[in-house]
Write a protein that holds these residues in place. Structure first.
Motif, mmCIF file in Angstrom:
data_model
loop_
_atom_site.group_PDB
_atom_site.id
_atom_site.type_symbol
_atom_site.label_atom_id
_atom_site.label_comp_id
_atom_site.label_asym_id
_atom_site.label_seq_id
_atom_site.Cartn_x
_atom_site.Cartn_y
_atom_site.Cartn_z
ATOM 1 N N TYR A 269 0.820 -1.213 0.000
ATOM 2 C CA TYR A 269 0.000 0.000 0.000
ATOM 3 C C TYR A 269 0.860 1.271 0.000
ATOM 4 O O TYR A 269 0.452 2.299 -0.520
ATOM 5 N N HIS A 270 2.024 1.164 0.584
ATOM 6 C CA HIS A 270 2.908 2.342 0.617
ATOM 7 C C HIS A 270 3.382 2.743 -0.788
ATOM 8 O O HIS A 270 3.148 3.876 -1.218
ATOM 9 N N PRO A 271 4.003 1.808 -1.556
ATOM 10 C CA PRO A 271 4.392 2.216 -2.913
ATOM 11 C C PRO A 271 3.208 2.662 -3.783
ATOM 12 O O PRO A 271 3.372 3.563 -4.618
ATOM 13 N N LEU B 9 8.073 0.310 -7.529
ATOM 14 C CA LEU B 9 9.164 -0.617 -7.180
ATOM 15 C C LEU B 9 10.208 0.016 -6.261
ATOM 16 O O LEU B 9 11.248 -0.574 -6.009
ATOM 17 N N HIS B 10 9.944 1.224 -5.728
ATOM 18 C CA HIS B 10 11.033 1.993 -5.128
ATOM 19 C C HIS B 10 11.696 1.355 -3.918
ATOM 20 O O HIS B 10 12.858 1.626 -3.636
ATOM 21 N N ASP B 11 10.986 0.498 -3.200
ATOM 22 C CA ASP B 11 11.604 -0.133 -2.022
ATOM 23 C C ASP B 11 12.025 -1.579 -2.270
ATOM 24 O O ASP B 11 12.446 -2.274 -1.348
ATOM 25 N N VAL B 12 11.899 -2.037 -3.522
ATOM 26 C CA VAL B 12 12.130 -3.451 -3.800
ATOM 27 C C VAL B 12 13.587 -3.864 -3.566
ATOM 28 O O VAL B 12 13.869 -4.851 -2.896
ATOM 29 N N ALA C 72 8.057 12.207 -2.988
ATOM 30 C CA ALA C 72 6.722 11.608 -2.833
ATOM 31 C C ALA C 72 6.748 10.545 -1.732
ATOM 32 O O ALA C 72 5.828 10.445 -0.909
ATOM 33 N N ASP C 73 7.832 9.780 -1.710
ATOM 34 C CA ASP C 73 8.013 8.737 -0.692
ATOM 35 C C ASP C 73 8.021 9.381 0.696
ATOM 36 O O ASP C 73 7.329 8.954 1.620
ATOM 37 N N ARG C 74 8.796 10.453 0.832
ATOM 38 C CA ARG C 74 8.897 11.141 2.103
ATOM 39 C C ARG C 74 7.548 11.731 2.498
ATOM 40 O O ARG C 74 7.141 11.666 3.660
ATOM 41 N N HIS D 207 4.540 10.642 1.741
ATOM 42 C CA HIS D 207 3.638 9.608 2.251
ATOM 43 C C HIS D 207 4.071 9.140 3.633
ATOM 44 O O HIS D 207 3.244 8.916 4.515
ATOM 45 N N ASN D 208 5.381 9.005 3.843
ATOM 46 C CA ASN D 208 5.867 8.612 5.171
ATOM 47 C C ASN D 208 5.494 9.654 6.225
ATOM 48 O O ASN D 208 5.165 9.306 7.360
ATOM 49 N N MET D 209 5.529 10.923 5.847
ATOM 50 C CA MET D 209 5.157 11.982 6.793
ATOM 51 C C MET D 209 3.659 11.936 7.086
ATOM 52 O O MET D 209 3.235 12.145 8.217
HETATM 53 MN MN MN Z 1 9.381 4.064 0.689
#
Ligand code: MN
Length: 706
Positions: free
Chosen positions: A47-49, A71-74, A138-140, A142-144
């Protein structure tokens, strides 16, 4: 819950069918790779990616960016490698994911001394493809947005990194939407109490003012409608972090920071911007000196708008921003606005690409980065800071060096003393040669040794002026010190032979001689002697009283007194001739060479005959009993031409603890081969031991010192 099907709905609005399909394939791939992993909140990791991809899809980023986002955390979090991604989705996507993985390994908070500014540059410098940054932001984001589940301590750490590093990068790239959200979320997590109080105050004021704001908005809109200008007038809200920053920076109370009404007027063309400005200034009197034309002169992150402040009938000033739709989009999305996928065929794709390129050029001060336009949008490789490289000290301090700098440049950048005494270097904990060129993000540890000195050969590879001049100066100073010491020994020797000494010479006599030679000090005289620029016998004669000279002269020919002893530690003012490579134990002779000091040859050196003709240049020397250091010597070995002969010979030599400086092989006949070695050994006996061991080998036919 935002699902892949929801994402596909957004994607279908601007991408081709096959592209949406490719993204769906990436989803299947990612879901399988992350199978069984969950986030802190307990939901499946995938769900995160998907959420990260959504942020980028809402900015209408291209297909490959979305695939890479999914695929950014794969690579980071699963067993899957870069190659597997490359096979399935192509090199471009694999490179982007790989770039994100590298960024993930940079941890700002563990590098205690790292300066935020250089860290930001480092982040940008590490990125070959700007899409890596867009996905990272974008990753940051969503993490925030989902930070709530973290512990307070961890939240604070992530929040400070967001405020110090990522929000400013978003700002640098003109992405104000993302920047503002990162800042407010960062502020909220970093300082929850202040955030809450400010938020409440802002909401309260907004409530109180609602009526007046509506009235002003309506008044402006009506006037523009009368003028038949198609426009949207919007009330503008300052975000909480910027209110907080302004209060802190200007030491203002909340009421004063917030004591202004703000509106934004969006129109269709640049021409209309200026017409609207005229209309507004006609409606309300402008505050002198507050008009700014960022349309004609954009800000350096590409921002364009007209700004003005006018007096309202309610006693509170009104801030006005006027811009086109296009400018508005750039103001909110920055670089991403230029990336947006073009749905409108008539938009003039070439034009928009050219404009995007121009914008980036201005933005990043890139000198030349042409290529063709298609390539630009397909795969922009920009190096934001092409001339710099950022590396860490072991303590985490960031050092900025020019590109092409080596480990030695780094050592001198730390401190001249560190450079002067460096003997080795560890790069990311690995021992590396001193001439290694440094790359972004490496941690460099210099090993020093007391008494070590720069090697003149470093001048062949160092890149910075600081290292170059550091090495030169140090060598020059060392040479000066060494020359003075040698000069003193030579002069004292001559004086001793005449039964005198430096102490016995009256100071007046010394001063007279110095004046005659036009020198300022005795050290300068000794320096000239040591370098071979003045002959010690002649200086001694001048210093001594005439009768002493007459009775006891010829320091060099008589046998009175022992010759000068060579210890091998004299430094650069004593050198060993390359024609004959003298070793401790060899019979030697020496002469003074102007500017170089003493040069030592073997007595049987073919060149020595030449020097014998100039006796005034000779120095009487011998090897000291305590000679130390390594001496070069040439060895020619005739050996059988067999496989492995060189390896065999070399291993015998190194077993005898001698270094091989150079080797050349030359086939003589089909059966034999010449091996020409340049070795460094301690002395004649050491060499004899090596030769003895070599003779024991069956392959060796003949050995000759060269
Ligand atoms: Mn991430």
């Amino acid at each position: 819950m935002f699902l892949i099907s929801d994402l596909c709905v957004i994607l279908e609005s601007y991408l081709e069918k096959n592209e949406v399909e490719a993204i769906y394939q990436a989803y299947l791939f990612g879901a399988e790779a992350h199978e069984g992993q969950t986030r802190k909140s307990g939901e499946p990791f995938i769900y995160h990616p998907i959420a990260v991809a959504r942020i980028l899809a809402e900015m209408r980023m291209d297909c490959k960016t979305i695939v890479a986002a999914i695929l950014h955390d794969v690579i980071e979090d699963t067993e899957t490698g870069k190659e597997t991604i490359a096979e399935a989705f192509g090199n471009e996507v694999a490179d982007i994911v790989d770039g994100l993985t590298k960024l993930e390994h940079l941890n700002f908070n563990t590098k205690a001394e790292a300066k935020a500014e250089s860290f930001r540059k480092l982040v940008l410098a590490m990125v070959q493809d700007i899409r890596v940054i867009l996905i990272k932001l974008a990753d940051r984001l969503h993490n925030m947005r989902t930070l709530g589940v973290m512990t307070a301590k961890k939240s604070r750490r992530i929040a400070s990194e967001t405020l110090e590093i990522y929000a400013p990068i978003a700002n640098r790239l003109g992405m104000n939407n993302i920047r503002h959200e990162l800042e407010d979320l960062g502020f909220q997590a970093y300082n929850p109490m202040r955030y809450r109080i400010l938020k409440e105050s802002v909401e309260k004021v907004r409530g109180n003012r609602k009526e007046i704001v509506n009235k002003i908005q309506q008044a402006i809109q009506n006037r523009l409608d009368e003028e038949k200008i198609i426009s949207k007038v919007l009330g503008r809200e300052k975000h909480i972090y910027s209110v907080y920053k302004k209060m802190r920076k200007k030491h203002l109370p909340f009421s004063e920071v917030f004591d202004v009404y703000a509106f934004r007027i969006i129109v269709e063309s640049v021409d209309q911007c200026y017409r609207v400005l005229g209309v507004v200034h006609n409606l309300y009197k402008p505050v002198p000196g507050r008009f700014k034309d960022y349309v004609a002169l954009p800000k350096n992150n590409g921002y364009q708008s007209l700004h003005s402040v006018v007096y309202s009938p309610y006693g509170v000033p009104i801030e006005i921003q006027i811009r086109t739709d296009e400018m508005h989009k750039v103001a909110e999305q920055g670089i991403a606005a230029h990336w947006a996928y073009k749905t409108n065929e008539n938009d003039g794709e070439v034009l928009s690409q050219t404009r995007a390129r121009e914008w980036l050029k201005n933005l990043l001060d890139i000198q030349k980065n042409a290529g063709d336009s298609i390539e630009f949008l397909e795969n922009v490789k920009i190096d934001l800071f092409p001339d710099e490289v950022y590396v860490f000290t072991p303590k985490g301090k960031i050092m900025q060096l020019p590109r092409n700098s080596t480990a030695v440049d780094f050592a001198y950048a730390v401190h001249t003393d560190v450079g002067n005494t460096c003997v080795g270097v560890k790069i990311d904990s690995q021992l590396m040669p001193l001439n290694t060129v440094l790359c972004n993000g490496q941690t460099v540890e210099v090993m020093t040794a007391k008494g070590a000195r720069p090697n003149p050969s470093w001048l062949n590879f160092v890149f910075t002026v600081k290292a170059r001049s550091g090495i030169r100066n140090t060598l020059k100073n060392l040479k000066k010190e060494e020359a003075i010491i040698l000069g003193r020994r030579l002069l004292v020797k001559c004086l001793n032979k005449a039964g005198s000494s430096l102490e016995k010479i009256p100071q007046q006599r010394i001063d007279d001689i110095l004046a005659e030679y036009k020198l300022d000090s005795i050290d300068e005289l000794l320096y000239k002697i040591g370098l071979g620029n003045r002959i010690p016998q002649l200086v001694a004669r001048r210093l001594l009283p005439k009768e002493v000279v007459d009775s006891a002269i010829a320091c060099r020919t008589d046998n009175a007194g022992r010759p000068l002893a060579i210890k091998g530690t004299e430094g650069t003012v004593v050198s060993y001739a390359r024609c004959c490579h003298p070793l401790p134990g060899d019979d030697i002779l020496a002469y003074m060479s102007s500017g170089r000091g003493i040069v030592i040859h073997t007595k049987d050196c073919p060149n020595s005959g030449e020097y014998l003709k100039r006796p005034e240049k000779w120095v009487d020397i011998e090897w000291s009993n305590e000679v130390s250091g390594d001496f070069s010597v040439g060895l020619r070995i005739l050996a059988e031409h067999k496989r492995g002969v060189l390896a065999t010979v070399a291993s015998i030599i190194s077993e005898q603890e001698a270094n091989i400086e150079h080797v050349e092989t030359m086939e003589r006949e089909s059966n034999y081969t010449f091996l020409d070695f340049l070795l460094s050994v301690r002395d004649r006996k050491h060499l004899a031991d090596i030769i003895r061991q070599l003779r024991l080998s069956e392959m060796v036919v003949k050995i000759q010192r060269t």
